[in-house]
Design a protein around this motif. Structure first.
Motif, mmCIF file in Angstrom:
data_model
loop_
_atom_site.group_PDB
_atom_site.id
_atom_site.type_symbol
_atom_site.label_atom_id
_atom_site.label_comp_id
_atom_site.label_asym_id
_atom_site.label_seq_id
_atom_site.Cartn_x
_atom_site.Cartn_y
_atom_site.Cartn_z
ATOM 1 N N ASP A 61 -3.925 8.339 -1.023
ATOM 2 C CA ASP A 61 -3.713 8.630 -2.441
ATOM 3 C C ASP A 61 -2.250 8.963 -2.716
ATOM 4 O O ASP A 61 -1.676 8.520 -3.719
ATOM 5 N N ARG A 62 -1.648 9.734 -1.819
ATOM 6 C CA ARG A 62 -0.229 10.079 -1.987
ATOM 7 C C ARG A 62 0.640 8.827 -1.879
ATOM 8 O O ARG A 62 1.562 8.624 -2.682
ATOM 9 N N GLN A 63 0.343 7.988 -0.902
ATOM 10 C CA GLN A 63 1.129 6.766 -0.716
ATOM 11 C C GLN A 63 1.033 5.840 -1.931
ATOM 12 O O GLN A 63 2.026 5.242 -2.352
ATOM 13 N N LEU A 64 -0.156 5.726 -2.518
ATOM 14 C CA LEU A 64 -0.331 4.859 -3.685
ATOM 15 C C LEU A 64 0.420 5.407 -4.893
ATOM 16 O O LEU A 64 1.012 4.649 -5.666
ATOM 17 N N ARG A 65 0.415 6.729 -5.063
ATOM 18 C CA ARG A 65 1.186 7.321 -6.166
ATOM 19 C C ARG A 65 2.675 7.034 -5.989
ATOM 20 O O ARG A 65 3.387 6.722 -6.946
ATOM 21 N N GLU A 66 3.154 7.127 -4.741
ATOM 22 C CA GLU A 66 4.584 6.959 -4.483
ATOM 23 C C GLU A 66 5.031 5.516 -4.699
ATOM 24 O O GLU A 66 6.090 5.270 -5.289
ATOM 25 N N ILE A 67 4.245 4.540 -4.234
ATOM 26 C CA ILE A 67 4.661 3.153 -4.441
ATOM 27 C C ILE A 67 4.540 2.782 -5.915
ATOM 28 O O ILE A 67 5.355 2.015 -6.443
ATOM 29 N N GLY A 68 3.559 3.354 -6.617
ATOM 30 C CA GLY A 68 3.449 3.123 -8.055
ATOM 31 C C GLY A 68 4.651 3.672 -8.799
ATOM 32 O O GLY A 68 5.209 3.010 -9.686
ATOM 33 N N ALA A 90 15.982 5.758 -0.978
ATOM 34 C CA ALA A 90 16.730 6.702 -0.137
ATOM 35 C C ALA A 90 16.090 8.085 -0.187
ATOM 36 O O ALA A 90 15.886 8.733 0.841
ATOM 37 N N GLU A 91 15.762 8.540 -1.388
ATOM 38 C CA GLU A 91 15.199 9.879 -1.542
ATOM 39 C C GLU A 91 13.799 9.973 -0.947
ATOM 40 O O GLU A 91 13.414 11.029 -0.432
ATOM 41 N N HIS A 92 13.038 8.885 -0.979
ATOM 42 C CA HIS A 92 11.706 8.915 -0.370
ATOM 43 C C HIS A 92 11.795 9.229 1.112
ATOM 44 O O HIS A 92 10.935 9.928 1.661
ATOM 45 N N PHE A 93 12.827 8.720 1.774
ATOM 46 C CA PHE A 93 12.978 8.942 3.209
ATOM 47 C C PHE A 93 13.886 10.127 3.523
ATOM 48 O O PHE A 93 14.438 10.246 4.620
ATOM 49 N N GLY A 94 14.044 11.007 2.546
ATOM 50 C CA GLY A 94 14.722 12.266 2.791
ATOM 51 C C GLY A 94 16.228 12.210 2.779
ATOM 52 O O GLY A 94 16.890 13.110 3.310
ATOM 53 N N ARG A 138 0.801 -1.223 0.000
ATOM 54 C CA ARG A 138 0.000 0.000 0.000
ATOM 55 C C ARG A 138 0.833 1.273 0.000
ATOM 56 O O ARG A 138 0.324 2.350 -0.304
ATOM 57 N N SER A 139 2.108 1.176 0.338
ATOM 58 C CA SER A 139 2.931 2.384 0.406
ATOM 59 C C SER A 139 4.398 2.003 0.335
ATOM 60 O O SER A 139 4.766 0.833 0.529
ATOM 61 N N VAL A 140 5.234 2.995 0.073
ATOM 62 C CA VAL A 140 6.679 2.764 0.099
ATOM 63 C C VAL A 140 7.119 2.387 1.515
ATOM 64 O O VAL A 140 8.008 1.552 1.700
ATOM 65 N N GLU A 141 6.488 2.992 2.522
ATOM 66 C CA GLU A 141 6.826 2.652 3.901
ATOM 67 C C GLU A 141 6.537 1.181 4.179
ATOM 68 O O GLU A 141 7.347 0.478 4.800
ATOM 69 N N HIS A 142 5.372 0.687 3.742
ATOM 70 C CA HIS A 142 5.072 -0.733 3.910
ATOM 71 C C HIS A 142 6.116 -1.580 3.188
ATOM 72 O O HIS A 142 6.577 -2.596 3.719
#
Length: 609
Positions: free
Chosen positions: A349-356, A370-374, A297-301
């Motif tokens: 919605d933001r999380q789904l766009r990011e993992i996509g 790396a860039e996703h987590f700053g 569901r997300s990059v974090e997951h």
């Protein structure tokens, strides 16, 4: 550090422990396998008082207690699954002042009856999986929002929040919700250089999963699927192919789930096929692969779940099989929740766009994470500059996925968008792909779409590539899928603008060849002087399993694979030589050293155990 068998600290461990010993609050963000537990175990080992650890993972607490005791700590856990006599003994030790390290669930702490027993000796309150406190995180737990109420009753105790995955916004929310006081913020680099990341379009789910499993025969792995039905189907397919595996999901009886989990941790089971209900309570460090048969569901997951691979620092593989329909499924399930707040829906919605984007962008996967987590991938933590030629540890940098040439990519995107436009948003992805492939069926012919100029315009590409490109255009916002009764594909305003040469697009394609190994020299290796003797390594693994069964602890609590690998390379003959192996502390040397030295000398594991 001799109790743990390590010769030096990992990044930021010393700083976190010193902050706790100085009575200062801290926020510690270290990647999975970064050694977060030592940050609060060390203050407990120094005898300054009681260290409290709040963890949502009841299934993991007993293993953590066993590992802490192996390091010489007087540790206990209090949770709802504890048998009455064990609970009574733990409470007696706590009241008498014997306990140095106490694990509790947030629900157990919030009950309030432990506060008086904890308060007089408490020097540190540590919150593990601290991202659960944040509404903006990926595993929000309402109970975590109330922890600050209890911590207010321990004003002199330092507070430590620990997590493996937190964006800068989540870090701020953790500090606010736990009322951390002028915290020392310690954020490690999120990159895991020992992991090979691959993201491919899903075309033959069962076959693609089996391909990964077969690359790691006899080794531990986790396969994640979206539904219980998918879990059962994939597990049955792997079992029929001769893989030692089992299914795990919330619909199974508790006894069966416990059997599967214990079998996996005890190395009696190689592969578990599971929903995300499995894994957070798993501390097995030698997981050699994690496959996401569906998109999380997300990059974090994804970071959290894929991070269960290679926690011992040895090479491991993480594979994501992507389809845009997975994102629509996540969105549909979330919107079934009548209590879904608008801010949570926007966050989803933001999380789904990011993992996509992560799954389809033909860009270095290590860099994207790396860039996703700053963090910058060129951060000094991973070298003065990004590796020349890429990371050498993902499908893009290994040449398994490539960017379409600039001239080709725009033309290809326009052809796909034109077909979706001509279909007028009345049909799904499969129909549009058949239209582009020139494969007329009864519906196409009846609608007269086999006479359109776009009919067969991309037939040379193949259906697999076309499906992947459609998904990529959906992720980039040029196409959209109607979430009604039928998933209909339609062109967006951005897609129409792109057809007028307004905007830019990227498309990647899978290179048709077998996955390559990571470039030599880029994996993190055990600190051995030579390559390990594979036959000896397997005999040491068998001894470890026998010792673990006899002592009632998970095999990794005895020794990690990294320690066995170093033993199999160095072949120590004396206790002093064995003590030089990373992970062999004084207690483990006394308890297990003689048996392992006998196997290294040639004795069978069965007789040495």
């Amino acid at each position: 550090m001799r109790g743990w068998g390590y010769r030096s600290f990992r990044p930021l461990q010393r700083e976190a422990a010193e902050a706790a010993l100085a009575g200062r609050d801290s926020l510690v963000v270290l990647p999975t396998g970064g050694g977060k537990s030592l940050c609060y175990q060390l203050p407990a080992a120094l005898g300054r008082g009681l260290v409290l650890v709040v963890s949502p993972l009841i299934a993991l607490m007993d293993d953590q207690v066993a590992a802490a005791r192996e390091a010489g700590l007087k540790a206990d856990a209090l949770h709802s699954n504890l048998e009455a006599d064990h609970r009574g003994e733990a409470c007696r030790r706590l009241i008498s002042g014997e306990t140095e390290l106490l694990y509790v669930s947030p629900e157990r702490l919030l009950a309030g009856d432990l506060v008086e027993d904890i308060a007089p000796r408490l020097v540190l309150a540590a919150v593990d999986e601290a991202h659960c406190v944040s509404h903006w995180g990926h595993d929000f737990r309402p109970e975590y929002r109330r922890l600050a109420e209890v911590f207010g009753r321990f004003p002199k105790a330092a507070r430590m929040a620990l997590t493996a995955t937190a964006t800068p916004g989540v870090q701020d929310d953790i500090s606010a919700q736990l009322c951390l006081r002028d915290p020392l913020v310690l954020v490690g680099h999120p990159d895991r250089p020992n992991l090979v990341y691959r993201a491919f379009p899903r075309r033959d789910q069962a076959g693609q999963v089996l391909d990964v499993v077969r690359r790691h025969p006899g080794r531990g792995g986790i396969v994640y699927a979206q539904t219980r039905k998918d879990v059962e189907r994939l597990a049955a397919g792997l079992a029929s192919a001769g893989v030692s595996c089992a299914a795990y999901h919330a619909g199974l009886p508790a006894a069966e789930r416990r059997r599967v989990q214990e079998g996996f941790v005890g190395e009696r089971l190689d592969v578990v096929v599971a929903t995300i209900a499995f894994g957070m309570g798993i501390d097995r460090p030698d997981v050699r692969f994690v496959v996401h048969a569906n998109t999380p569901r997300s990059v974090e997951h994804y970071q959290q779940e894929s991070g269960r691979a290679g926690r011992d620092g040895e090479p491991a593989e993480c594979v994501l099989l992507f389809a845009a329909s997975d994102l629509a499924g996540h969105r549909w399930l979330a919107r079934k929740d009548a209590d879904l707040a608008p801010e949570r829906e926007r966050a989803l919605d933001r999380q789904l766009r990011e993992i996509g984007r992560y799954a389809v962008a033909p860009v270095c996967r290590h860099r994207l994470l790396a860039e996703h987590f700053g963090a910058l991938y060129s951060d000094p933590a991973v070298g003065a500059a990004a590796p020349e030629g890429g990371c050498g540890a993902c499908d893009v940098c290994l040449g398994e996925t490539r960017d379409l040439p600039p001239g080709e990519v725009l033309l290809t995107a326009k052809k796909i968008l034109s077909a979706a436009w001509r279909a007028e948003g009345r049909y799904g992805t499969g129909y549009v792909v058949r239209l582009l492939s020139g494969k007329a069926d009864e519906r196409l012919t009846r609608n007269g779409h086999d006479k359109l100029q776009v009919f067969g315009i991309l037939k040379e590409a193949g259906e697999a590539a076309l499906c992947s490109w459609v998904d990529q255009l959906i992720v980039q916002g040029f196409l959209d899928v109607d979430e009604g009764e039928y998933p209909l594909l339609r062109i967006t305003e951005a897609g129409k603008a792109l057809c007028r040469d307004e905007g830019s697009v990227r498309l990647g394609a899978v290179v048709p060849r077998a996955p390559r190994k990571k470039r030599a020299g880029t994996f993190v290796k055990a600190a051995a002087a030579a390559d390990p003797d594979e036959e000896l390594f397997e005999r040491l693994r068998r001894l470890r399993r026998l010792v673990a069964e006899r002592t009632g602890v998970p095999p990794y609590v005895v020794f990690h694979d990294t320690a066995l690998s170093e033993m199999a390379a160095l072949k120590p003959r004396t206790p002093d030589e064995l003590r030089s192996v990373k992970g062999v502390g004084d207690r483990k040397l006394d308890r297990y050293g003689p048996a392992f030295l006998r196997v290294i000398a040639g004795e069978s594991p069965e007789s040495a155990a």
